[in-house]
Structure formats: C-alpha cells, structure tokens
Design a protein around this motif. Sequence first.
Motif, short mmCIF file in Angstrom:
data_model
loop_
_atom_site.label_atom_id
_atom_site.label_comp_id
_atom_site.label_asym_id
_atom_site.label_seq_id
_atom_site.Cartn_x
_atom_site.Cartn_y
_atom_site.Cartn_z
N UNK A 1 1.69 -21.79 -52.03
CA UNK A 1 2.53 -22.08 -50.70
C UNK A 1 3.21 -20.79 -50.60
N UNK A 2 4.23 -20.79 -51.65
CA UNK A 2 5.14 -19.69 -51.45
C UNK A 2 4.69 -18.37 -50.99
N UNK A 3 3.70 -18.08 -51.98
CA UNK A 3 3.16 -16.84 -51.73
C UNK A 3 2.58 -16.60 -50.31
N UNK A 4 2.03 -17.50 -49.69
CA UNK A 4 1.37 -17.62 -48.53
C UNK A 4 2.52 -17.37 -47.26
N UNK A 5 3.45 -18.24 -47.47
CA UNK A 5 4.67 -18.17 -46.49
C UNK A 5 5.20 -16.71 -46.71
N UNK A 6 5.54 -16.69 -47.96
CA UNK A 6 6.29 -15.22 -48.04
C UNK A 6 5.57 -14.00 -47.53
N UNK A 7 4.10 -14.06 -47.94
CA UNK A 7 3.41 -12.77 -47.61
C UNK A 7 3.22 -12.78 -45.88
N UNK A 8 3.09 -13.76 -45.44
CA UNK A 8 3.02 -13.87 -43.79
C UNK A 8 4.31 -13.28 -43.21
N UNK A 9 5.52 -14.00 -43.72
CA UNK A 9 6.70 -13.67 -43.16
C UNK A 9 6.86 -11.81 -43.13
N UNK A 10 6.51 -11.56 -44.64
CA UNK A 10 6.61 -10.23 -44.83
C UNK A 10 5.90 -9.17 -43.97
N UNK A 11 4.67 -9.66 -43.93
CA UNK A 11 3.77 -8.77 -43.10
C UNK A 11 3.86 -8.82 -41.61
N UNK A 12 4.17 -10.17 -41.16
CA UNK A 12 4.43 -10.25 -39.68
C UNK A 12 5.60 -9.35 -39.11
N UNK A 13 6.53 -9.28 -40.08
CA UNK A 13 7.61 -8.66 -39.40
C UNK A 13 7.14 -7.03 -39.30
N UNK A 14 6.19 -6.64 -40.20
CA UNK A 14 5.91 -5.21 -39.92
C UNK A 14 4.69 -5.10 -38.90
N UNK A 15 4.27 -6.35 -38.33
CA UNK A 15 3.34 -6.27 -37.41
C UNK A 15 3.92 -6.05 -36.06
N UNK A 16 4.06 -5.12 -35.60
CA UNK A 16 4.73 -4.65 -34.43
C UNK A 16 3.62 -4.49 -33.27
N UNK A 17 2.52 -4.14 -33.66
CA UNK A 17 1.77 -3.81 -32.55
C UNK A 17 1.24 -5.29 -31.85
N UNK A 18 0.58 -5.16 -30.64
CA UNK A 18 -0.05 -6.41 -30.15
C UNK A 18 -1.22 -6.04 -29.41
N UNK A 19 -1.69 -7.33 -28.56
CA UNK A 19 -2.80 -6.95 -27.90
C UNK A 19 -3.77 -6.77 -28.90
N UNK A 20 -4.80 -5.64 -28.60
CA UNK A 20 -5.81 -5.26 -29.20
C UNK A 20 -5.76 -5.19 -30.57
N UNK A 21 -4.56 -4.45 -30.93
CA UNK A 21 -4.55 -4.37 -32.36
C UNK A 21 -4.36 -5.47 -33.30
N UNK A 22 -3.49 -6.46 -32.66
CA UNK A 22 -3.29 -7.72 -33.29
C UNK A 22 -4.75 -8.55 -33.56
N UNK A 23 -5.63 -8.30 -32.39
CA UNK A 23 -6.84 -8.84 -32.55
C UNK A 23 -7.33 -8.36 -33.84
#
Lengths: 559, 856
Positions: free
Chosen positions: B548-570
């Motif tokens: 659980x911790x890994x999942x939450x941590x990693x998601x938060x960590x990576x979503x912060x780096x996820x700046x693109x949107x739209x097509x790339x988010x896809x």
Amino acid sequence: MTRKGNIKRGVGRVLLHAVLIFGSFVFSIPFIWLASTSAKVPDEIYPPEWLPEIPPGVTESPYIALRDKERPARPAGVADSDWERLRIPIVESIQSVVREKSEAVPAFYRPYLDETALAEKIFARLLRRTPDEVFEKTEAVAQSYFAQETSLAIVQEEFDAVYRRLALADVVFHQYDATAEYPTADKTYPWKVVSGDARLVYRDSGLRRIAQEVHYGFSSEKEFSVSIQLPLGMAPEELRKIVVSNHADRSWHEVWAAVDVGGTRYEAVEPAYLGSDKWQETTWQFASEGDETLLVRTWVPLIAKGASGFNVPGETLLTLRFVYNSRPAATYDKYANNYREVLRRVPMLSYLKNSFLLVGLNILGQILGSSLVAFAFARLKWPGREFYFVLVLATLMIPPQVTMIPLFLIFRQLGWYNTLRPLWVPAFFGSAFYIFLLRQFMRGIPKELEDSAKIDGCGYFGIYWRVILPLVKPALATIGIFTFMTVWNDFMGPLIYLSDQRLYPLSLGLFALQVVQGPNINYGVMMAASVIMTIPVIALFFAAQRQFIQGITLTGLKG
Amino acid sequence: MTPASICWRRRRADGQADAQLHWRRSVWLDSRGHREVPGRMRNWGNAIRCGAVCALLALATGYTAAIAAESDAITIFYWGNELDLLAPELIQNFESLHDGRDGQPEIKVIAGQSASVNKTDDPQRILCGVAGGDPPDVVFFDRFAVGEWASRKAFMSLQAFYEEDLAARPDDPLTLRQEKFYPPCWDEATYQGELFAVPADTDNRALYYNLDYLEKYAAQLIPIGCVDPNDPSKVGPPRTWEQLRQCCEILTERDASGKLQRVGFIPNFGNSWLYIYGWLNGATFMTSDGRTCLLDSEEIVEALAYMTDLYDVMGGAEVVNGFQSSQEGGDLDPFLTGKIAMKIDGDPYIGQIVNMRPDFRFGVALAPAPEGKQQLGWCGGWCWVIPRGAKHPRAAWDFIKYMASQDAFKVRADATVQANAATGGVYVPTISAQKDITEWAMEHYLYSDPAISGKFKDAMRVFVDAMPYSKYRPVTAVGQLLWDQQVRAMQNGIYKKYDKNDTYLNARIALENADAAVQGELDRIWNPPDYPTLAWWPVLVIYLAVLVIAAIGLTMFFSRRMQASGYFRHEYFAGYAFASPWFLGFIVFGGGPIIFSLIMSFCQYDVLSPPKYVGTLNYIEMFTADPLFYKSLWNTVYMAIGIPLGMAVSLGIAMLLSYEIRGMAVYRTFFYLPAIMPAVAASILWKWIFNPQEGIMNSLLQTFGIAGPSWLQDELWAKPALIIMGLWTAGAGMIVWLAGLKGIPTHLYEAAELDGAGRWRKFISVTLPMLSPYILFNLIMGLIATFQLFTQAYIMTQGGPVDSTLFYAYALFNNAFRFMRMGYASAMAWFLFAIILVLTMMQLRLSKTWVHYESE
C-alpha cells in the motif's frame, strides 16, 4: 557479375559449408554419443565405442563367436615387442592343450575345440592373473606356463561363454498364489519341433543348466516352431502367466508365443527377441486391466485370438514360433530395444498429454503476457518506467531456492496443490527474462513505424498487435523455444506441486529413468529416455528456426 | 548452377517479396484501410481467435484442476521407491488385509514417488508437504536423516504405536519387535530414546579384491602376510592397515613413462569415506549425548593421516582421483575393468558383478583395521516414517508394519527377480534390517540357487555376518552437516591443504576446522539463545503495508512528475495497462515470497518450526564466521570470466549461422544440440570427456604433446573445465544473437557497402552497434545466471574437489535444504541480490553511452 566474382563466391560457399559441417560434427558429438549409447545393451557400454554392436546376422545356430572386446589385449606392463613375439605361440599352445583335453569334455564340444576363438578367450582370461615376468622369458617358458594354467574347468567355463546357442529349459505356470513347475531335467515333458528346419538336442552335461538346445537354420524356411504340451494343474481361468527359462544366441531373431488353453487360443501381442546370450526368463502374461497402471511391465501380454484347435482336457499347449530377422531388421530391433523398454515403463500417452498441455499453455502465456509488458517498457513513456523495469529485473536476482517454500504456500492457499495450475498460470503474467528480451527487441524498432501507424489512427493495442508483434517474430520464436525447453524439462515444479500421477508430465515420469540410480543402472535405457526427452525439442527448434530466416527489411520505409 | 538451386533461389526471392508485401499490407494498407474507424480495430477474425483462446484456457483450468476421486475408505498417500512400483501386489495385499470386512476401517493406498527421488538428498518435496500441512502419510526415507528431521519434530514419534502393539497384540505376526532388528539399524531409527522410523533395508561395507591380481602378485603378497586365513600357502586379502599400505605399492602398476596404469587401492573409491577409517581406528564421531562433536579426536586424525599416506604411496590424491574414472557405478566401474585392484564398497555391488561380469574373479573380506583392532563395516539404509501432520497416522502405522513384514519383502523381491530375469539378470537380495528376514532371503534367493557361483554366496556371507556389529552414522540434528564436514576434512586432508610436508599436522588442522563448524551448529541447537518467535501474521501485514505504502508513494511521486496532459496522459495509462499483467503477477506470486525471504534473512528458520527473530546475526555470521561464504563467492566470481567468452563464441556461431544458404536449418539444429542435452545425460558424457586417462580432451591435448590436467579432479582445473563445458552449450545464447542479427535492417549494410566498407568495418560499424541491445541483454542475463550457477555443481562435482566448485548458489542450496538453515540461506540470497543489483544498475547506467536503440 564477373566470372571471377562467381568463382570467388563459389569457393566461399564451399568453404562455408565445410566450416559448418565440421562445426555441426563437433557440436553434435554429445547427441551422437547419447543416441549411440541408447542403442547398446548393458554388456557393451564399456569400453566406450561410438557404434553400438550390430547383430551378427546368423542363419545357423549354435555357433562359436568371440566379441572384439573379449579378445586378449596387451597388459600395460608387457613390452610391445614381447607381446607381438609371444601372442600367437601362446594361443597355439593353449589350443593344443584344449585339443588334448577333448577326451575329458562332453562329446558335443569336440567339433568346436579347433576354433581359435575358444583359445583366445581362455588366453584373455588367464592374462588377468599372469605375472608380467612370464612375457620376459623365452617362448617355451611362456607357452608352458599358459599350457599349465589351462585347466579343464576353465575350458568348460569359457566354452560356455563363447558357445552361442538357443536353448529352452524349465517352464513354470503361475496362478495368483501357486505355481506348477515343469523342469526340463525330468524329461517327462519335452519340447518338440512342430515345423521348420530345426532340431532339438538334449544337453544334460557340460553346460551350466540342463536344457534342450534348438539347432536351427533359416536357409530354407524363414521360420520354425517348437511346442510343449503340459498338464495345466489348475483351472484354465486361473492361469496367469507362463515363464520359460531360456538361453538366447544374440541373433536378435523374433520369438512369438501362442498358448492354447481351455479351448481358446491366445497369442502374444509383440515378439520377444533372442537378444542376450545369458540365461534368462521370459514371461508371457494374459492381458488384464491392471496392465495399464503405472507399473514396469516385464512381460509380454497374451490376448485371446478365438477358438483353439487343441482340445485335450486339462492340458495346455505352448507354441513358440521363431521368425527370421534379416540383419537390418535385427539391427533395428536391437537398437530400438531400450526405447521399447522405456515405453514399457511409463504410460507415455498420459504423460505426453500433460506435457504438451503445459508446454502449449506456457508458450501461449509467455508470448502474450511477456510481450504486453515488454511493449509497455519498450515503446510507451510512463512515469516510473525505469524504476519498475529495475524491479522486474530484480525478481530474477533472488535465487529461487529461498522463495520456493513461500511460493508453495501461496499456491496451496489458492487451492492449487495437486493441480497443473501452478505450472502454467504464472506464465500469463510474463516473466522477467522474456520481458527483458522482448524489450530489447522492441526498442530496436524504428519509431517512425509507430508514428505512421498512429497517424493512420492506430491505438496502442493496434500498434502492439499490428506493428510491433509481427516485427519481433524472431524474438517470439526464441521465447517459444526457451519456454518449451524450460517447461518440457522442468522436474522440480511438477515434483512439488503434483501428487496425482495422472497429472504427471513426461519430465517427471522419465526422471527416474534418467538419474544415475543405484548399482544396477542401465545406461542404455537411461540414454533412451534422454533421447525421447530431446527429440521434441529438436523438432521444435528445427521448425521454429525458420523464423530467423526472413530478416526484417525496412527499405520500404527508410529508402 | 544446378536447376534445383536456381529453383530454390527463385523461391527464396519470392518468399522475401511475399514477406515484404505481407508486411506492407499489415502495417500500411490495413491501417490506411481502417482510417474510417479511428482508434479501434475490430474484426471478426480477432474476436474468434480471442474466443478460442479463452475457451482453451477455461478448458485447461478445468482439466488441470482434476483431483483424485474421493471414496468412503481411508486413503493414505505413500511416497515409496521404485521397487514398490514394480510390485503392485504389495498394495493390493495390504488393501485386502484392510478391506473393511473385519470391522476395521477400509484403507486405500495411493503410491507416488519418494522424497529424494534422485538419491542426492533433496528434500524440497517433503519439506513443502510438511510446511504446507499436507504431507503424505508414509514416506520411504533415508534413515541417515531421521535424527535431523525428528529433532525438528517433522516426523511423528512411533514409540507409542510400537509399545501399544507389544502390549495389545504380542502374538500378531505383524507386530514389530526391536530384538528382531539388527541393533545398528534400530538405533539409527531412534532419536533421544524414541522410535521415529521403522528400518526397511540396510547395507554393509567391506573390502572387495580382484583375485586375479592377488594371484598375479602372490610371490610378493604372501611374504607380507596377505594370506588366505584358511590356507596360509595361498594368497589372501590384507587384514591390517600396514598390509593394505604394502598392497597399494605392490598392486599399483605404471607404464614406462611413470603414468598410472592400475592402482592398488583408492581409500575413498567405492563407498568408504573417512567414517570407516575412523571407526576402524576405534573412533566415535560424537559423544553419546549428541552434544559434542568428536571429529578432531586422535583416532580420526590418525585415520585421516593414514588415508593421506595411502594416496601418497600411489602418487598423491590429484593423480589417483584423476585416474579413477569418476563414474558412480555401472559398467564403467574401474574395479570391474581391472583398473583398480581393491576397493571398499557396499553389498549391493555384488549384484552388479553378478550381472555385469559373472566370470569376474574376486573376493570379499572385512576392511583392514589397524593392528590389534576389530575389522568392521558400516551400514546405512532406508526406513518408513510418518510425517507430522499426516491425516491418518494409525492407518499409516498399519501400512508400515505390513511393508516391514517378510511377506512384503517377498513380494518386492519376487517382482525384482522377475524384472531381472527378463533380461538375464540375477537377483542378489538386499539385506533387510531384520535378521530373520535377511537369513530367509539369503537362503531363498541366493544360497539355494545352484546357478549362482559360490564366490557370490561367500561374499554375501561376509556382509551379513558382520551386520550385528556394524557401525552407523551418529543420529543427530546435524547429520548432514557432519557428513559434509567429514567429506571436506577428508578432501582437505588428502589434498594436503594446510601442510604439504606433515601429513599428520595437516590432518589435524583439517579435522579441527571441520569439528569447529559442526560444534558451532550443535551449540546453536542445544543452547539456543532466547530469540523471540516470529508470528506469521505480521509478515502478511508488513507485506500488505509495504504494498500500500509503495503504491501510494510511487503514485504521488510519479504523478508530480507527470506534467503533460491530453494525448500523453493517455500514454501513461496505456503504459500501466500494458504492464498490468506483470504487476498483478508480482503482487500475487512474486512479491510475497521475496519480502518473506527478506524477513527470514533476519530470522533463524528451518522451515519446519516457526522462525525466530535474530536480528542481523545471519549477516554477521556470513561475513565473519563462514569461510565457505568467501570461498563460494570467489568461485562464482571466477566463473564470470566465462561470460564474455561465452558471448563471443555464441556470437561467432550466430554470425556463421546467419548466412542464408541451403541446409542452414539443419546446421543450426546441429549447433543447438548440446544446449538441449538433458543435464544428467550430459554430465555423464562430460565426465567421460574430461576423464584424465581415457577422455577425449586429454587425448586431444596429447596429440599436441601437452599432458592434460586431471580436470574435474584437480582443484585448479575444475572451474576451467566447467567453463569449457559452458562454451559447448553456447547454442542457447546463439539464438538470441541470431534473432538480433536478423533484426538488423539490410539497408544499413547496403549503405555501408556503398561507402566502401569491408567485412570487418561493417561488423564494427553496423553489426556491433545494432546488436548492442542484445549485448546488454546477454551481459545482464549472463551475470545473473553466473551468480546463480547451480546445476553443474549439483550434478557433476557436488562442489568438489576441495570446494573448488562450491558455487554461491550451491552453498546457498546446501544451507537451505540440506542443513535446514533457510534463514541463513535467505541472508546469503539477499547479499547476492545486492551484488547483482548494483552490478546491473551500473551496467544499465553505462549502457546509455554504448547501447544504440533504433527507436531513439
């Protein structure tokens, strides 16, 4: 193309073939050895020879023969010159002693005493205990030493070894808890020739067992029969098996048995072979339901073949039909013997079915699962990709020994113990090795292809399914081969997860035959089992390697 | 050019065109054709294919879940040996005794294979069964290991059953009685005064001698006292150590160049080990309370020094062991082929002589002892046990009693007789653990058979008569470790690892080291520090928490780096979606066991009892107190030189096989053959190839005037031998290269040719860069495979000689499954993990500079 260029290319091609043929030879040595050993009977395993013995192709029996490895060989401590000087005189002196003893041996020996084979065999035997100094002395001394050592007992024993003959002895009828024995020594119930060119000769002295020798020739007719009529001593339906003590002559001719009992005629479903030259007991047993269980079958089954012409109440007629085997046929039968033995020991079909099911599901699973995951790692950009990739690789780095027990507990909790599921379901989730392999391949595919497909409206799955997968076919073939080999040979998995023998794959079934087991190991059978395990992999590889032929030509895109 | 080849060329050209066309169609035309249906691609073919696959899977799931049918009767599961499978009547007879008609419950028996099928003591199967709470009811088990398993409470004590029978059914012929068993067999099945197993069969050891050779050298042997006890004018076997030593000299034969042609006696060839020399010298290997190891006692040091002397008489251990064709049995046996004049071996060997060389002249006598000490042998054998957690112990006990009866012995023996007789073989009975049965069997199957020569009967008599005072290995919780250390000490002794000149001192040091290792483990078992037991549920909780911790941590960590949107988010979601099978598999099957092993590395854990938390003790021991850890690590690192070698060879082969000429399919198959040889069969071949005397390898070297080493028997050459062996199986790596080579676009070569590049240039500038992804793959995989190298050591060398092929994974396996130290093995595993991970990360990091991906 110039003529010079053509010649150059031709030479290159020949050279290439030469290198490849040489390499093929070097790399197939293990397999040649495996196959050759699988065709050997136990007494020819040592010393190692490349070619298994070929049956002698005899049409007249009995005969005298000495196998090459039974000939006398120079002891290490004896000088080559001494050996060459003394070898022939010694054999001659032994032979003259043998002739002198002719009065002391049974009459039927005498025609054979002139054979050098017998003298050579005696020489070889005496050699083992002869002090090397004997060879350093004069001819006369050496000759008299060997002449002295050649005792009547040795002549008799060695005659027994070189005298190849077909002989029939005691017959035993078995019911479940009793036996009826008919020893040849009683002379009450003799074997008789029914048809063909054969003659039965009683031997009650000079050989180790009292028996009736069968002297036969296949020059005029290609088969002959002998039979024996015996009181049954039990109800016909109680008779379970018939054991005949016999001595074969290494000729590899066929023996077909037929039994007339209680008004019905039963015939053997397969022949026995005159393969060994030892005393042995051949068993013919009435086929029953239990035969198909997982047991070692050491008998030849008999099945009913209609009404019998033989109708003496309380008596049984056992007929043995000896059929000529031409030399090629005999060779085939001898070479295939260990394979028949393997098939007799395992229920091949059931094991094969499980093996192929497992192999098929695993290949399907690995190709689908691993390629999906590899596509994500190779062609898609997503956060954490590099991190997770290292995690994928990391699962390979933990030695499986320490995860085996907890993994077993998980499968048990899922209720998958004693099912095939633990052996194939995980494949559908992909495995790190194949994911890595496919990722490397997929990353080698130019981006332009994918882009143009995208422009044409392909979704990610479309790109995966229609663009990438067709292009990594060689890699998929590689995965197929690897998976096939791993699953096909996997022994530990089935051993741990299966307890029901109906679910066993071939690897587990044949494993017992493949391991070095105990003192009475039969290398021939072991190698035959190994060949059986190897052949499907070879076939698969041969078929799959076509995938490596068509290189990917991307000229259409880049050019 | 022949018409056939023209034809073939045309076909190939057509094929290529076809392939191109097909490819174009699938990528270009199709996708163009579907432009009207953006994003989705549906067609019936795919749907049908998917449906078929699903149906197949559903079927497979159903079929593969088939389980044995249930019935009202008690069903007991029996893991027996091959002989039981030969004799179906065995189970039929037992079932007819328990058919339910006498008011007792009906019992059915399902027989399967035994725990150590391959006789090399791997107990994974039964370990899983006991740990999983689903063991078989009766197991046919190596008696030697009973103490080890009983001390860990893996087997049920049979004492209560035994005593109850004695009291309630004294007249029942099936009731077992201690006095009917040979004392060593019964004692070996008893741990701390309680019966844990019922002994089945046994064996004994004695000296086999080649009578022809004794007679050949009678003139020298009789003066030193080697005479027939009944007729002093005739030559006989040695009876004292001194006589044996002189026999070694007399019976050993060399050719003109001094090369061994025959050896008189090899102290550890056959089945003798340090054990027999120790016992002959009056040693006990452990105190009677089982708490102190006596491996370094004076008697054993003398025994080892004596063994070393014998090897030295014949030229030293390397030479002698190299001479012996390293086969475990069968027709290649050097005793039968006259290469070795005497050996110590067990009684089953008689059966081998009967069937392989019936005219072989030999004799058997008890092993020579030091002057004034008793000549004796030692025994081992098998037994039946009931694992802890068996569902029907009472029925299992009934079954064991039947299996131990004379009736069952007869059924088994008769089946073997028939199997042997079918191929002309003669059956020589094994020694039963019960005296009466043995005497009956010997009379019935051996002595009364006029067809069997008297020498075999006399030989068997020696073994049977010596049974009552035969020795047996100590019944202890550390039996396997004691065995391994005994072997190790022996090798260190005879190879003179510590002192080349002083045999005695060398033996002493070797044995002191071995003693210390065993004593350490004994102390751990008998005086355990009070470590807390680790419960199961925290492991599960920790695993879930980590997830659980890994999942939450990693998601938060990576979503912060996820700046693109739209097509790339896809594309991000697609990435997770495509990788999801692996994530799922990891969560269900992969991650748990990995975390589990990490936790266990901080525990004392033997699988059979609950783990105890010991902190970093395993790691501390590993780094400070285990010499084998460093040794095995070094051995493994040494093997890493095989990685580049193997890659080069397999790449070379792949290049050769990538030409497209006629017959290539066949060539490729041939080159691939060594890679698919079953391991056991291959190992026999390789032992033969590397045989220093008769092997192909040394004959080949001989033609170049090189005297080859003893390869697998030589400490220095065993690893190179295994590396060479690895090269022969380069075919496995070859197909990855081949697939890679075929992936190189031909236009690159064409372009290079236009630029005037030669072969070499093309290789350097086109082939290598294009292959770099596969070089990386093979490097990393080679690294992982090398660090986990196991099979060769397991099947071919068992880690020897002198631990020179004790690879890391093999040492780990020994700890995990043979010494029952799963916790320590886990620590080793995690250290290995750390090494590989660091090396892999480095390679991945470095790879950015040299690996070329066409897609970037």
